[in-house]
Scaffold this active site. Structure first.
Site, short mmCIF file in Angstrom:
data_model
loop_
_atom_site.label_atom_id
_atom_site.label_comp_id
_atom_site.label_asym_id
_atom_site.label_seq_id
_atom_site.Cartn_x
_atom_site.Cartn_y
_atom_site.Cartn_z
N GLU A 34 28.00 34.81 43.83
CA GLU A 34 28.67 34.82 42.52
C GLU A 34 30.08 35.40 42.66
O GLU A 34 30.41 36.38 42.00
CB GLU A 34 27.87 35.67 41.54
CG GLU A 34 26.42 35.24 41.36
CD GLU A 34 25.59 36.26 40.57
OE1 GLU A 34 26.10 37.36 40.22
OE2 GLU A 34 24.42 35.96 40.29
N ARG B 144 44.20 45.65 33.18
CA ARG B 144 43.67 46.36 34.35
C ARG B 144 44.38 47.69 34.64
O ARG B 144 43.70 48.68 34.92
CB ARG B 144 43.67 45.46 35.59
CG ARG B 144 42.88 44.16 35.37
CD ARG B 144 42.62 43.39 36.65
NE ARG B 144 41.70 44.10 37.49
CZ ARG B 144 42.03 44.79 38.55
NH1 ARG B 144 43.28 44.81 38.96
NH2 ARG B 144 41.13 45.44 39.22
N CYS C 275 52.09 50.22 21.16
CA CYS C 275 52.36 51.59 20.74
C CYS C 275 51.33 52.57 21.25
O CYS C 275 50.61 53.19 20.46
CB CYS C 275 52.46 51.63 19.23
SG CYS C 275 53.81 50.60 18.71
N1 LLP Z 1 28.17 38.68 39.38
C1 LLP Z 1 27.93 39.62 38.45
C2 LLP Z 1 26.57 39.78 37.94
C3 LLP Z 1 28.97 40.44 38.00
O1 LLP Z 1 28.74 41.38 37.10
C4 LLP Z 1 30.29 40.25 38.52
C5 LLP Z 1 31.40 41.07 38.06
C6 LLP Z 1 30.48 39.22 39.47
C7 LLP Z 1 29.40 38.46 39.88
C8 LLP Z 1 31.82 38.92 40.06
O2 LLP Z 1 32.32 39.98 40.80
P1 LLP Z 1 33.65 39.80 41.69
O3 LLP Z 1 33.33 38.84 42.81
O4 LLP Z 1 34.71 39.28 40.80
O5 LLP Z 1 33.94 41.17 42.16
N2 LLP Z 1 37.14 43.73 34.97
C9 LLP Z 1 37.01 44.36 36.26
C10 LLP Z 1 35.95 43.70 37.11
C11 LLP Z 1 34.59 43.64 36.46
C12 LLP Z 1 33.56 42.96 37.32
C13 LLP Z 1 32.29 42.78 36.56
N3 LLP Z 1 31.28 42.03 37.22
C14 LLP Z 1 38.37 44.37 36.95
O6 LLP Z 1 39.35 43.92 36.36
O7 LLP Z 1 38.51 44.87 38.07
#
Ligand code: LLP
Length: 422
Positions: free
Chosen positions: A277, A317, A347
């Site tokens: 994923e 972020r 603001c």
């Molecule tokens: N699978 C599940 C169940 C997840 O919760 C996530 C991310 C992913 C896959 C994908 O993860 P990645 O490969 O993108 O690391 N908003 C935060 C990141 C939150 C990630 C949440 N879950 C940021 O801007 O760093």
């Protein structure tokens, strides 16, 4: 590797100068590179296949970048989708992702969302708790179907990185323990509305060290073997996402090849279909946020603020995770670097992208690009301060298309209604 490079002294996305997009669409604007998305997907897929993991399902984490044109670019290469809401299921379907390549994760799916997913024929619902298992069973029985489910396990490892995005410790809200997973798998295989097809884990995001992943995946293999020893069928092992990307000054993350080789080693001889994923590793370096400098505000005591037309509502972020994004002038000027604080117009003091950043000299009206903004950028944007939702542009070679136009103030106001007594 990405396709944002200086061409003739100015930053371009593939063959399109970013300044041309800024001129045509206005700023702030997200710009994505098709070639970079395609390359990241292909490199990861080839690495996984090269490590003897068969032909894995690579379900792109839609939360990282949910733009339908981006999803379609990946779906055209065979990507699936990892989704966490009905909205994301709909986006994946709209992008042409076949339902049998959609994996539905998340700790709080509602009965309505589960019903929608089952009616759509998604490949697998990743169940995160016992009450959720019961709910999926009930919804499936009411529909007269058997829901294909995987049990999401919380492997209880420390993945490093920012606490707000770590998901694999026992005290996080995600998944069930290993012992509970075995019990629930047995329950599921006896439930009229459920058909357990596998197990899943996801330990966190922006992970730059393979050791916690290796520890988690080793435990996952053990679980598969224990379940099979009980005579239960386990067809699929979903290892989540989480692989980090270089945000310029961060620890260098492992390459997709090293990641795949580690998994190949841990899983050697295990006959199973793998699913992944990934979000960030595919999309982050495939996108930038382009903003214009409104003013250079130099305080008498020396602090220099670059006040942009982009704000925390467009790229959350830095405010949310103290995240570092490389910032590059679109047309870099000659001269000694100058130290700036880069801020938005919202603001609150949290609307600060960075402090004390050395950049080439900048003047009012200049364009800046926030790099590595293709994941969790536009997807997390809001209208805070009643600022219009930021538009998105997709580039392919020398062409570009506005794949989400900038909202209008009329759209913004038309969504609201007066209360009858007003
Ligand atoms: N699978 C599940 C169940 C997840 O919760 C996530 C991310 C992913 C896959 C994908 O993860 P990645 O490969 O993108 O690391 N908003 C935060 C990141 C939150 C990630 C949440 N879950 C940021 O801007 O760093």
């Amino acid at each position: 590797m990405n396709h944002f490079e200086l061409r003739g002294g100015e930053l371009a996305c593939e063959d399109v100068p970013l300044a041309r997009i800024a001129e045509a669409v206005g700023t702030p604007v997200y710009v994505y590179s098709s070639a970079t998305l395609e390359r990241h997907y292909t490199v990861l897929r080839d690495a996984l296949m090269g490590a003897g993991l068969g032909e894995p399902l690579i379900a792109f984490a839609v939360k990282a970048n949910s733009n339908v044109a981006v999803l379609k670019t990946l779906a055209n290469l065979g990507a699936g989708a990892d989704v966490v809401s009905q909205g994301e299921v709909r986006r994946a379907l709209a992008a042409g992702v076949p339902p049998e390549r959609i994996v539905f994760s998340g700790v709080g799916k509602t009965a309505g969302e589960i019903e929608f997913a089952l009616r759509s024929g998604v490949a697998e619902i990743n169940v995160e708790s016992e009450p959720e298992l019961k709910l999926v069973d009930q919804v499936a029985q009411a529909l007269g179907v058997r829901a294909k489910i995987a049990i999401r396990v919380n492997p209880d490892v420390e993945a490093g990185g920012h606490a707000k995005i770590a998901t694999g410790k026992a005290d996080n809200k995600f998944g069930v323990s290993f012992s509970e997973a075995e019990r629930l798998y047995v329950n599921a295989s006896n439930a009229a509305g459920l058909s357990p097809v596998g197990v899943a884990c996801h330990i966190g995001s922006q992970i730059t060290d393979l050791a916690p992943m290796e520890a988690a995946f080793t435990k996952m293999r053990g679980l598969v073997e224990r379940l099979r020893a009980q005579g239960l069928a386990v067809e699929r092992l979903d290892l989540g996402g989480g692989l980090g990307v270089p945000y310029f000054n961060m620890p260098t993350p492992p390459s997709p090849a090293d990641y795949a080789a580690m998994i190949g080693r841990v899983m050697k001889g295990l006959d199973i279909a793998f699913a992944f994923e990934p979000g960030r590793v595919i999309a982050a370096n495939a996108g930038v946020l382009v903003a214009r400098v409104q003013h250079v505000n130099t305080r008498p005591e020396g602090r220099r603020f670059l006040v942009l037309d982009a704000a925390m509502n467009d790229l959350l972020r830095p405010a949310m995770y103290e995240a570092y994004h490389d910032i590059r002038p679109v047309r870099p000027r000659d001269g000694e670097p100058v130290t700036y604080d880069v801020v938005g117009p919202v603001c609150e003091t949290g609307d600060t992208f960075t402090r004390d950043r050395a950049l080439p000299p900048i003047e009012g009206g200049d364009l800046l690009a926030f790099m590595t903004a293709g994941a969790y950028g536009a997807a997390m944007a809001s209208e805070y301060n009643s600022r219009l939702l930021v538009p998105e542009v997709l580039v392919k070679g020398d062409q570009f298309a506005v794949v989400r136009p900038r909202e209008t103030y009329e759209d913004m106001l038309a969504r609201e209604r007066p209360a009858p007594w007003l």
